[in-house]
Design an enzyme around this catalytic site. Structure first.
Site, mmCIF file in Angstrom:
data_model
loop_
_atom_site.group_PDB
_atom_site.id
_atom_site.type_symbol
_atom_site.label_atom_id
_atom_site.label_comp_id
_atom_site.label_asym_id
_atom_site.label_seq_id
_atom_site.Cartn_x
_atom_site.Cartn_y
_atom_site.Cartn_z
ATOM 1 N N CYS A 97 26.904 27.902 37.210
ATOM 2 C CA CYS A 97 25.669 27.542 36.511
ATOM 3 C C CYS A 97 25.256 26.101 36.815
ATOM 4 O O CYS A 97 24.916 25.793 37.956
ATOM 5 C CB CYS A 97 25.809 27.809 35.007
ATOM 6 S SG CYS A 97 24.222 27.829 34.131
ATOM 7 N N HIS A 204 27.579 33.280 34.561
ATOM 8 C CA HIS A 204 28.753 32.761 33.851
ATOM 9 C C HIS A 204 29.910 33.763 33.914
ATOM 10 O O HIS A 204 30.179 34.486 32.953
ATOM 11 C CB HIS A 204 28.399 32.454 32.392
ATOM 12 C CG HIS A 204 27.639 31.190 32.212
ATOM 13 N ND1 HIS A 204 28.252 29.968 32.020
ATOM 14 C CD2 HIS A 204 26.304 30.948 32.227
ATOM 15 C CE1 HIS A 204 27.336 29.023 31.908
ATOM 16 N NE2 HIS A 204 26.141 29.589 32.033
ATOM 17 N N GLU A 206 32.992 33.237 33.646
ATOM 18 C CA GLU A 206 34.068 32.951 32.684
ATOM 19 C C GLU A 206 33.906 33.782 31.416
ATOM 20 O O GLU A 206 34.896 34.245 30.829
ATOM 21 C CB GLU A 206 34.136 31.449 32.368
ATOM 22 C CG GLU A 206 33.087 30.916 31.421
ATOM 23 C CD GLU A 206 31.711 30.725 32.034
ATOM 24 O OE1 GLU A 206 30.804 30.266 31.317
ATOM 25 O OE2 GLU A 206 31.530 31.030 33.236
#
Length: 237
Positions: A97, A204, A206
């Site tokens: 990002c 994202h 994660e």
């Protein structure tokens, strides 16, 4: 065991910081968090550039857009220095990002400061509930040849989204090439020709990697596992 990967954040801890740490540790990596004013350890196995606030537009020669979030120049400076060090050392980089945007800016690129001005909608700035940050927002098509295409295929793959800025497709940064785009043309992934050194995505992973089982989670975990493999290979070089 390889040296820890560096994970710079802003001066003020955020709840999302822990998500990056958990996803990296789940891939078998040790993490060394850095904040502005702190010095990196003498040895590191890789660099992770995480999400966060908007980058200071003066870094890419533009005045700030009215919709911008307040920048954190000290974090920008820290990350720019770490990018230079990682590239010089040949260390693997995982950019997520804002991290992908920072990489582009550090390489002389520029950003689209407010995507709705260009794409005509605000769907990239999806703000899901705290426990649903893994959910699908749109799809991305990946171009080959390249690391992401090798890992995930051409797609379209499903990703989440939480940003109002993006890399300017006309100025991605020296040595960087665009290898992923959303349906509306927004730049979603970058690569370069240094083997195994870079994974750079606008979404994202994660959040997805820690989310419910399914193809999205498998793809997100594949990115972290590929980065972990590159870190181990770098340590053994």
């Amino acid at each position: 065991m390889p040296a820890p990967v560096l994970l710079p954040f802003g001066a003020t801890p955020r709840k999302s910081d822990e998500t990056y740490i958990r996803a990296l540790e789940a891939a078998g990596l040790r993490v060394h968090v850095l904040r502005p004013g702190e010095s990196p350890p003498p040895a590191f196995g890789g660099l992770v550039l995480a999400g966060g606030t908007d980058i200071e537009p003066a870094r890419y020669g533009q005045p700030p857009h009215p919709a911008n979030h307040p920048p954190e120049p000290a974090r920008d400076a820290l990350e720019a220095d770490l990018i230079e060090s990682a590239i010089a050392a040949g260390a693997p980089i995982l950019a997520i990002c804002r991290g992908m945007q920072m990489l582009a800016v550090a390489r002389g690129g520029a950003l689209v400061q407010h995507l709705p001005d260009v794409v005509g909608h605000s769907r990239h700035a999806d703000a899901p509930p705290i426990d649903e940050k893994h959910r699908r927002a749109h799809t991305v098509v990946l171009a080959g040849p390249g690391r992401l295409h090798d890992l995930l295929g051409a797609g379209p793959i499903e990703v989440n989204s939480r940003h109002h800025q993006a890399v300017d497709p006309a100025q991605p940064g020296a040595g960087l090439r665009i290898v992923g785009r959303a349906e509306d043309g927004t730049v979603e992934a970058l690569d370069w020709d240094i083997p195994n050194q870079l994974i750079a995505v606008q979404w994202h992973p994660e959040d997805i990697a820690l989310g419910p089982p399914g193809p999205m989670r498998d793809q997100a975990r594949a990115l972290f596992e590929a980065f972990a493999t590159a870190v181990r290979e770098f340590a053994g070089a």
